[in-house]
Design a protein around this motif. Sequence first.
Motif, PDB file in Angstrom:
ATOM      1  N   VAL A  80      14.039   4.286 -23.665  1.00 35.26           N
ATOM      2  CA  VAL A  80      15.068   4.161 -22.628  1.00 35.26           C
ATOM      3  C   VAL A  80      14.855   2.885 -21.818  1.00 35.26           C
ATOM      4  O   VAL A  80      15.820   2.179 -21.489  1.00 35.26           O
ATOM      5  CB  VAL A  80      15.086   5.415 -21.722  1.00 35.26           C
ATOM      6  N   GLU A  81      13.607   2.569 -21.498  1.00 37.28           N
ATOM      7  CA  GLU A  81      13.328   1.361 -20.709  1.00 37.28           C
ATOM      8  C   GLU A  81      13.721   0.103 -21.467  1.00 37.28           C
ATOM      9  O   GLU A  81      14.353  -0.796 -20.911  1.00 37.28           O
ATOM     10  CB  GLU A  81      11.844   1.308 -20.334  1.00 37.28           C
ATOM     11  N   VAL A  82      13.377   0.017 -22.736  1.00 37.74           N
ATOM     12  CA  VAL A  82      13.679  -1.176 -23.518  1.00 37.74           C
ATOM     13  C   VAL A  82      15.178  -1.306 -23.763  1.00 37.74           C
ATOM     14  O   VAL A  82      15.748  -2.400 -23.670  1.00 37.74           O
ATOM     15  CB  VAL A  82      12.898  -1.159 -24.851  1.00 37.74           C
ATOM     16  N   LYS A  83      15.828  -0.193 -24.029  1.00 33.23           N
ATOM     17  CA  LYS A  83      17.244  -0.253 -24.385  1.00 33.23           C
ATOM     18  C   LYS A  83      18.172  -0.393 -23.179  1.00 33.23           C
ATOM     19  O   LYS A  83      19.140  -1.150 -23.222  1.00 33.23           O
ATOM     20  CB  LYS A  83      17.609   0.992 -25.194  1.00 33.23           C
ATOM     21  N   TYR A  84      17.878   0.351 -22.076  1.00 35.39           N
ATOM     22  CA  TYR A  84      18.826   0.394 -20.949  1.00 35.39           C
ATOM     23  C   TYR A  84      18.295  -0.222 -19.661  1.00 35.39           C
ATOM     24  O   TYR A  84      19.081  -0.532 -18.775  1.00 35.39           O
ATOM     25  CB  TYR A  84      19.239   1.850 -20.670  1.00 35.39           C
ATOM     26  N   GLN A  85      17.008  -0.339 -19.486  1.00 30.68           N
ATOM     27  CA  GLN A  85      16.362  -0.853 -18.285  1.00 30.68           C
ATOM     28  C   GLN A  85      16.915  -0.206 -17.001  1.00 30.68           C
ATOM     29  O   GLN A  85      17.415  -0.890 -16.104  1.00 30.68           O
ATOM     30  CB  GLN A  85      16.510  -2.374 -18.217  1.00 30.68           C
ATOM     31  N   PRO A  86      16.806   1.122 -16.895  1.00 25.99           N
ATOM     32  CA  PRO A  86      17.321   1.800 -15.694  1.00 25.99           C
ATOM     33  C   PRO A  86      16.379   1.594 -14.502  1.00 25.99           C
ATOM     34  O   PRO A  86      15.220   1.197 -14.679  1.00 25.99           O
ATOM     35  CB  PRO A  86      17.340   3.273 -16.109  1.00 25.99           C
ATOM     36  N   PRO A  87      16.856   1.853 -13.274  1.00 19.98           N
ATOM     37  CA  PRO A  87      15.973   1.750 -12.107  1.00 19.98           C
ATOM     38  C   PRO A  87      14.884   2.834 -12.158  1.00 19.98           C
ATOM     39  O   PRO A  87      15.013   3.847 -12.863  1.00 19.98           O
ATOM     40  CB  PRO A  87      16.906   1.956 -10.918  1.00 19.98           C
ATOM     41  N   TYR A  88      13.813   2.626 -11.376  1.00 17.47           N
ATOM     42  CA  TYR A  88      12.673   3.556 -11.407  1.00 17.47           C
ATOM     43  C   TYR A  88      13.045   4.964 -10.952  1.00 17.47           C
ATOM     44  O   TYR A  88      12.509   5.932 -11.461  1.00 17.47           O
ATOM     45  CB  TYR A  88      11.523   3.009 -10.564  1.00 17.47           C
ATOM     46  N   TRP A  89      13.961   5.099 -10.000  1.00 19.08           N
ATOM     47  CA  TRP A  89      14.324   6.436  -9.532  1.00 19.08           C
ATOM     48  C   TRP A  89      14.971   7.245 -10.663  1.00 19.08           C
ATOM     49  O   TRP A  89      14.811   8.446 -10.756  1.00 19.08           O
ATOM     50  CB  TRP A  89      15.234   6.376  -8.297  1.00 19.08           C
ATOM     51  N   LEU A  90      15.702   6.552 -11.548  1.00 20.60           N
ATOM     52  CA  LEU A  90      16.322   7.241 -12.672  1.00 20.60           C
ATOM     53  C   LEU A  90      15.268   7.697 -13.696  1.00 20.60           C
ATOM     54  O   LEU A  90      15.399   8.772 -14.287  1.00 20.60           O
ATOM     55  CB  LEU A  90      17.361   6.345 -13.341  1.00 20.60           C
ATOM     56  N   HIS A  91      14.227   6.888 -13.846  1.00 23.43           N
ATOM     57  CA  HIS A  91      13.117   7.318 -14.703  1.00 23.43           C
ATOM     58  C   HIS A  91      12.512   8.618 -14.166  1.00 23.43           C
ATOM     59  O   HIS A  91      12.229   9.536 -14.924  1.00 23.43           O
ATOM     60  CB  HIS A  91      12.025   6.238 -14.762  1.00 23.43           C
ATOM     61  N   ALA A  92      12.324   8.691 -12.860  1.00 26.75           N
ATOM     62  CA  ALA A  92      11.755   9.905 -12.255  1.00 26.75           C
ATOM     63  C   ALA A  92      12.671  11.105 -12.481  1.00 26.75           C
ATOM     64  O   ALA A  92      12.210  12.195 -12.818  1.00 26.75           O
ATOM     65  CB  ALA A  92      11.513   9.686 -10.766  1.00 26.75           C
ATOM     66  N   VAL A  93      13.957  10.897 -12.315  1.00 29.26           N
ATOM     67  CA  VAL A  93      14.919  11.992 -12.504  1.00 29.26           C
ATOM     68  C   VAL A  93      14.953  12.439 -13.971  1.00 29.26           C
ATOM     69  O   VAL A  93      15.067  13.631 -14.256  1.00 29.26           O
ATOM     70  CB  VAL A  93      16.330  11.553 -12.037  1.00 29.26           C
ATOM     71  N   LEU A  94      14.816  11.506 -14.884  1.00 27.02           N
ATOM     72  CA  LEU A  94      14.854  11.843 -16.304  1.00 27.02           C
ATOM     73  C   LEU A  94      13.565  12.501 -16.798  1.00 27.02           C
ATOM     74  O   LEU A  94      13.604  13.517 -17.493  1.00 27.02           O
ATOM     75  CB  LEU A  94      15.097  10.584 -17.143  1.00 27.02           C
ATOM     76  N   TRP A  95      12.423  11.930 -16.438  1.00 27.27           N
ATOM     77  CA  TRP A  95      11.176  12.315 -17.103  1.00 27.27           C
ATOM     78  C   TRP A  95      10.416  13.442 -16.422  1.00 27.27           C
ATOM     79  O   TRP A  95       9.673  14.159 -17.097  1.00 27.27           O
ATOM     80  CB  TRP A  95      10.288  11.091 -17.309  1.00 27.27           C
ATOM     81  N   LEU A  96      10.557  13.632 -15.137  1.00 28.01           N
ATOM     82  CA  LEU A  96       9.851  14.750 -14.495  1.00 28.01           C
ATOM     83  C   LEU A  96      10.276  16.111 -15.050  1.00 28.01           C
ATOM     84  O   LEU A  96       9.418  16.935 -15.380  1.00 28.01           O
ATOM     85  CB  LEU A  96      10.000  14.684 -12.978  1.00 28.01           C
ATOM     86  N   PRO A  97      11.573  16.385 -15.195  1.00 33.39           N
ATOM     87  CA  PRO A  97      11.941  17.669 -15.821  1.00 33.39           C
ATOM     88  C   PRO A  97      11.472  17.777 -17.270  1.00 33.39           C
ATOM     89  O   PRO A  97      11.052  18.848 -17.713  1.00 33.39           O
ATOM     90  CB  PRO A  97      13.470  17.692 -15.751  1.00 33.39           C
ATOM     91  N   LEU A  98      11.505  16.668 -18.015  1.00 34.55           N
ATOM     92  CA  LEU A  98      11.042  16.702 -19.399  1.00 34.55           C
ATOM     93  C   LEU A  98       9.543  16.964 -19.462  1.00 34.55           C
ATOM     94  O   LEU A  98       9.068  17.723 -20.316  1.00 34.55           O
ATOM     95  CB  LEU A  98      11.380  15.394 -20.116  1.00 34.55           C
ATOM     96  N   ILE A  99       8.780  16.380 -18.554  1.00 38.48           N
ATOM     97  CA  ILE A  99       7.336  16.626 -18.502  1.00 38.48           C
ATOM     98  C   ILE A  99       7.068  18.099 -18.218  1.00 38.48           C
ATOM     99  O   ILE A  99       6.229  18.724 -18.873  1.00 38.48           O
ATOM    100  CB  ILE A  99       6.668  15.727 -17.444  1.00 38.48           C
ATOM    101  N   LEU A 100       7.767  18.666 -17.250  1.00 39.20           N
ATOM    102  CA  LEU A 100       7.573  20.086 -16.937  1.00 39.20           C
ATOM    103  C   LEU A 100       7.956  20.981 -18.111  1.00 39.20           C
ATOM    104  O   LEU A 100       7.265  21.946 -18.427  1.00 39.20           O
ATOM    105  CB  LEU A 100       8.371  20.463 -15.691  1.00 39.20           C
ATOM    106  N   ALA A 101       9.055  20.652 -18.778  1.00 36.87           N
ATOM    107  CA  ALA A 101       9.517  21.472 -19.893  1.00 36.87           C
ATOM    108  C   ALA A 101       8.577  21.383 -21.095  1.00 36.87           C
ATOM    109  O   ALA A 101       8.299  22.387 -21.750  1.00 36.87           O
ATOM    110  CB  ALA A 101      10.926  21.058 -20.309  1.00 36.87           C
ATOM    111  N   THR A 102       8.056  20.195 -21.374  1.00 35.08           N
ATOM    112  CA  THR A 102       7.206  20.038 -22.560  1.00 35.08           C
ATOM    113  C   THR A 102       5.757  20.448 -22.322  1.00 35.08           C
ATOM    114  O   THR A 102       4.989  20.540 -23.277  1.00 35.08           O
ATOM    115  CB  THR A 102       7.232  18.584 -23.077  1.00 35.08           C
ATOM    116  N   THR A 103       5.375  20.704 -21.072  1.00 42.63           N
ATOM    117  CA  THR A 103       4.006  21.152 -20.821  1.00 42.63           C
ATOM    118  C   THR A 103       3.933  22.637 -20.489  1.00 42.63           C
ATOM    119  O   THR A 103       3.110  23.359 -21.034  1.00 42.63           O
ATOM    120  CB  THR A 103       3.351  20.352 -19.685  1.00 42.63           C
ATOM    121  N   LEU A 104       4.792  23.117 -19.607  1.00 41.89           N
ATOM    122  CA  LEU A 104       4.683  24.504 -19.161  1.00 41.89           C
ATOM    123  C   LEU A 104       5.263  25.509 -20.158  1.00 41.89           C
ATOM    124  O   LEU A 104       4.699  26.592 -20.336  1.00 41.89           O
ATOM    125  CB  LEU A 104       5.364  24.679 -17.800  1.00 41.89           C
TER     126      LEU A 104
END
Length: 133
Positions: A80-104
């Motif tokens: 996502v970073e290489v292809k779209y270069q979104p702002p950091y807040w969007l990274h947090a919104v995208l990846w925090l739920p994915l981290i919780l879902a893939t770990t818990l």
Amino acid sequence: MNDTAGKPEPETTVLQSALRGLACRCPRCGQGKLYAGFLTLAPACDRCGLDYAFIDTGDGPAIFIIMLAGGIVVAAALIVEVKYQPPYWLHAVLWLPLILATTLLPLRAMKSLLIALQFHHKAAPGRLVDRAK
């Protein structure tokens, strides 16, 4: 509790043990519940009476999950970073739920899978052997 006192129990295959583990069931009978809470083990099986005191998975399930989830999340974040270069807040919104879902979500099944395989292979702590000189 077990009415087959005189009969030997049939040997289970590794696949049967693994499926019992993934279902979060007793590693011996496959019927009783393994957990009393989300990750809190029950003291014993409510069907066959197997005492769960032998269980010691340590950090094994968490390490497997961290490695798998880390690879998934890091790969997705890099793409996502290489292809779209979104702002950091969007990274947090995208990846925090994915981290919780893939770990818990898979942690409970991974822990019970390791417990079932530990039971199947009759794992025990290592012991030193005295060698005759």
